[in-house]
Design an enzyme around this catalytic site. Sequence first.
Site, PDB file in Angstrom:
ATOM      1  CG  ASP A  41      -4.436  27.308  36.087  1.00 16.68           C
ATOM      2  OD1 ASP A  41      -4.352  26.390  35.254  1.00 16.68           O
ATOM      3  OD2 ASP A  41      -3.602  27.458  36.999  1.00 16.68           O
TER       4      ASP A  41
ATOM      5  CG  ASP B 245      -3.389  23.308  32.366  1.00 17.65           C
ATOM      6  OD1 ASP B 245      -2.543  24.064  31.854  1.00 17.65           O
ATOM      7  OD2 ASP B 245      -3.166  22.652  33.404  1.00 17.65           O
ATOM      8  CD  GLU B 246      -1.057  28.689  32.712  1.00 16.33           C
ATOM      9  OE1 GLU B 246      -1.268  29.765  33.306  1.00 16.33           O
ATOM     10  OE2 GLU B 246      -0.087  27.946  32.947  1.00 16.33           O
TER      11      GLU B 246
END
Length: 425
Positions: free
Chosen positions: A24, A138-139
Amino acid sequence: MPTGPQLPGVERSDAEDRIVCHVDADCFYASCERLREPELRGEPVVVGMGYEPGETVGAVATASYEAREFGVESAQAISTALERLPRRATFDADDADLERQETGHYRPVDMDFYESVAADVREILHDCADVVREVSIDEAYLDVTDRTAWGVADGFARHVKDRIRREVGVTVSVGVAPTMSAAKIASDFDKPDGLTVVRPGEVREFLAPLSVELLHGVGPVTARELREMGLETAEDVAATDPKPLVERFGERGRELYDRARGEDDRRVEPRGEPKSFSRESAFAEPVEEPEPKYDRIETLAAAVADRARREDALYRTVGVKAVTPPYDVNTREQSLPGPVDDPELVDRIARDLFAEFEDVAVRKLGVRVANLEFASSDQASLDGWETAGGDSRSDGDDRSGTDPDRSTDDRSNRANGQSSLTDFS
């Protein structure tokens, strides 16, 4: 279970031995802005819209940890953010009620740029794991069961973190656990730049003291309802009779009960087929001379064409990426009249597309093939390809990956339901 290189002597016997990483990025949009403006490092940064004079509606997409100290939060009204952290650009030194360090930098949302940086991160993730599930820009979850062992899982996770920091320039937090839900919680446990490893047999103990809102899948409303039932911690949920949970929340109640006990049999599975294959390579210092750049283009073109052939994929588009100082992403692509498998053509097109950058300082290069077809089909004739497709030129995100001489699947974020504006890192 994924197949791939495995450490000698490592044997897997059951699901508990799975090694799942949740990666993350920390305040991702703000981190991207700091790539373009290094002077923003250590400063409060807010990414959002509606802060310019005359704009009346807006929200915070993300706030750096420095900005959060002033009470600025993701999804917050921009007017509230400006009250708590005035804009540095409008700072008046004569204002006796305000110190300069009590102001912050505001930047507009630039999804093309953020997705370009995210593609660089994805490149590394796909190189480090056999199976990657991209959850958002973003993860992602990684199944690294066949890449490492529990005894060295922390070192492996640190290797992933260090590569992303070194080769992309953003920080990520990583959680490692035998289950997806525990790995997700672990990645949030020590942000920013965190690394938390929860080994088999330790999951329930790790979860036990956590408040119920930290359980994976529990939001504010569910947390409030759990507290109304007298359940304050994960251990409270794990130790209760599951029947009232099912009566209150349906099947999700049983899921909450199981996950509070560390039970989660979901496997990391990728979302759909890749949209493109790409390889990129960064120079230690920006390079102006044409020869080393064309040598690198040749290597990248051969590698990406080989990846497509190994995956039995045909492609309709060939593209190049040139990143010029400080961090300007330029892409060029050529469409073909039909799906092909032709490494020499990939090299030829890549060289032609890159020609305008041969005398320009370049810090990173990339080659990609896109519009993939995995079903068997007849290849289009290559006669006249130069005029059939045209040259699509734009300065922006090519949705490709990064890392010297590595390959990756380049999946479209928006196709995967990842177009959400707010960054909750």
